[in-house]
Design an enzyme around this catalytic site. Structure first.
Site, PDB file in Angstrom:
ATOM      1  N   ASP A  12       0.957  -1.169   0.047  1.00 35.86           N
ATOM      2  CA  ASP A  12       0.168  -0.003  -0.124  1.00 35.86           C
ATOM      3  C   ASP A  12       0.817   1.402  -0.009  1.00 35.86           C
ATOM      4  O   ASP A  12       2.072   1.391   0.570  1.00 35.86           O
ATOM      5  CB  ASP A  12      -0.775   0.038   1.222  1.00 35.86           C
ATOM      6  CG  ASP A  12      -2.121  -1.003   1.174  1.00 35.86           C
ATOM      7  OD1 ASP A  12      -2.154  -1.953   0.332  1.00 35.86           O
ATOM      8  OD2 ASP A  12      -2.934  -0.974   2.046  1.00 35.86           O
ATOM      9  N   HIS A  20       3.861  -2.257   3.254  1.00 32.40           N
ATOM     10  CA  HIS A  20       3.783  -0.951   2.601  1.00 32.40           C
ATOM     11  C   HIS A  20       5.285  -0.479   1.863  1.00 32.40           C
ATOM     12  O   HIS A  20       6.170  -0.861   2.201  1.00 32.40           O
ATOM     13  CB  HIS A  20       3.625   0.442   3.603  1.00 32.40           C
ATOM     14  CG  HIS A  20       2.282   0.189   4.226  1.00 32.40           C
ATOM     15  ND1 HIS A  20       1.926  -0.800   5.304  1.00 32.40           N
ATOM     16  CD2 HIS A  20       1.121   0.836   4.085  1.00 32.40           C
ATOM     17  CE1 HIS A  20       0.728  -0.547   5.657  1.00 32.40           C
ATOM     18  NE2 HIS A  20       0.140   0.265   5.008  1.00 32.40           N
TER      19      HIS A  20
END
Length: 498
Positions: free
Chosen positions: A160, A311
């Site tokens: 993400d 991430h």
């Protein structure tokens, strides 16, 4: 004329000349059911205490349980139909601040320990293990023996908040390790690094929509703002990489951020919303060390289907350092790395009793704005949706195999329902309907079992229906049991006694 019906049932067993009627109310999920909405009543009883597919569990480790699903666990909701029972008690979820104080990137709120969710399945040999058990720190979770060919373990590695200056290094690692991943990108970062977004797609990874700027107050203050950011990011991805995506991940996840209106509007517009069931913990604060990220991974629960949250944005260089070890860890556990697509059933957190945000219902004009956007993409050919299709169910008994396509069986809250006629005939038995009384008689393995419809005859004279019965419960009536099974979003197989 023999006709097999769909109806609620009352079962009796005739064995060695003795008729025994059931005395206990059958659990709701194990009712015979009508896939064709025939309108028959739903009263069912059987002679034994009913259980899910295997003792102590539903159809896989991730099935909804009696005490409800924990919010940190994800459940598959492909139709976004609100099937989760919101009347059940919902444990609270610790929420993060939504933004790291010392980084440019916004952090995902904490969602507690990651759980086994979705439709990953346990082996029958593991069925007595507690559904809440985690691996000991720095220890590998238990897995099936390597000699067992029934694992079918799939992992979706997801990143993400990118792309960022760290994403090329992530892509280099993935190429070196020979695995694919899914990147949920922010529109503002795609505009900043269009060449990286293009590289993601060119190297065979999936790309998804993570909204434009990750600002919670705007995204969850009104659906209109959320929809606008989805469309803006969709266009940014198309401009940079030349593809349209249906994949969406809500910043912070859907729990307490989404309500049913959000889910319904996105589904109507052709988007698939994906949460996760393994949280690496790399967004809890700035600079979470690689060793801690790896420890979080090892302490997370194991299921046949995993969606791992990582991430690749600014402030997550330690995630990049941990990535090779994470990949090796899951490879050693026997997982295959795949990318999310239209054909993968979404894994999602259950709806919270109360959303975290004060806002009104989704307005019709905001919903229609997004739906119209999606329809235009489909009409133009820029986006080609592939509808999710349930996998076929394969039932094994000795050397014999029965294959039921997705429209020939139902999986409801962890319980498989199959056509009675098909099952009995495949096993060398018979099933016949008495059209005067509505009683169905099945004979197999020296036993006779009767199903009696509560409403007969059917409303439509020409209606030809098929009764679906709970697989495990029905086998038990004939003295058989299920010895092993694999139930995932991609694979469904059951082994029964010979």
């Amino acid at each position: 004329m023999r006709r097999v019906v769909t109806a609620s049932i009352c079962a009796a067993v005739l064995w060695f000349g003795v008729m025994e009627f059931g005395g206990g109310l059958l659990h709701q999920e194990e009712n015979a059911l009508d896939r064709h909405q025939s309108g028959y009543s739903e009263t069912v009883s059987l002679e034994y205490e009913t259980r899910p597919l295997l003792s102590g569990s539903g159809e896989g480790a991730d099935a909804a349980s009696e005490d409800g699903l924990h919010p940190e666990k994800a459940v598959y909701r492909p139709d976004y139909d609100g099937a989760i029972d919101s009347s059940k008690e919902t444990p609270t979820v610790q929420q993060g601040t939504g933004e790291n104080a010392n980084t440019d990137e916004k952090a995902e709120p904490e969602t507690g320990a990651a759980g086994v969710v979705g439709k990953g399945a346990k082996s029958a040999k593991q069925e007595d293990a507690s559904s809440e058990t985690k691996s000991e720190p720095n220890a590998k979770p238990e897995t099936k023996a390597a000699s067992e060919p029934k694992s079918g373990k799939v992992l979706y590695l997801t990143f993400d908040d990118g792309p960022s200056r760290y994403t090329p290094e992530v892509l280099d690692i993935l190429k070196r390790e020979g695995v694919k991943a899914t990147f949920f990108v922010l529109g503002e970062h795609v505009e900043q690094y269009p060449e990286i977004a293009k590289r993601i797609v060119e190297e065979g990874h999936a790309i998804g929509n993570h909204t434009y700027n990750h600002v919670y107050e705007k995204l969850y203050g009104s659906f209109g703002d959320f929809a606008s950011q989805i469309m803006r990011t969709d266009d940014a991805i198309y401009e940079a990489a030349g593809v349209r995506t249906t994949l969406v991940r809500a910043p912070g996840g859907t729990y307490a951020n989404f309500d049913k209106g959000y889910f319904d509007a996105l589904e109507a517009a052709g988007y698939r919303v994906h949460d996760w069931n393994v949280d690496s913990g790399d967004s809890k604060r700035r600079g979470v060390p690689a060793a801690e990220i790896m420890s979080n991974i090892k302490e997370s629960r194991i299921a046949d289907t995993l969606n791992v949250l990582l991430h690749d944005g600014v402030g997550h260089e330690e995630s990049v350092k941990a990535l090779p070890q994470i990949i090796r860890y899951y490879k050693e556990l026997g997982y295959s790395f795949e990318v999310l697509s239209d054909e993968v059933k979404p894994m999602q957190f259950q709806l919270a009793d109360r959303p975290k945000w004060s806002r009104g219902a989704v307005r019709d004009k905001d919903r229609e704005m997004l739906v119209s956007f999606g329809k235009q993409l489909d009409a133009s050919g820029e986006r080609n949706l592939s509808p999710y299709r349930e996998p076929a169910l394969i039932i094994h008994r000795g050397e014999e195999t029965l294959v039921l396509e997705s429209d020939q069986y139902e999986l409801i809250r962890g319980v498989i329902h199959v056509p009675l006629l098909t099952l009995t005939e495949w096993m060398g038995g018979e099933a016949e309907l008495d059209e005067e009384s509505g009683v169905i008689e099945a004979f197999m393995l020296g036993k006779r079992v009767f199903w009696m419809t509560d409403t007969w005859p059917p409303k439509e004279e020409d209606e030809s229906l098929m009764m679906d019965v709970p697989l495990r419960a029905t086998l038990s009536e004939f003295g058989l049991d299920i010895t092993d099974y694999v139930i995932t979003s991609e694979r469904r197989e059951v082994w029964i006694e010979e």
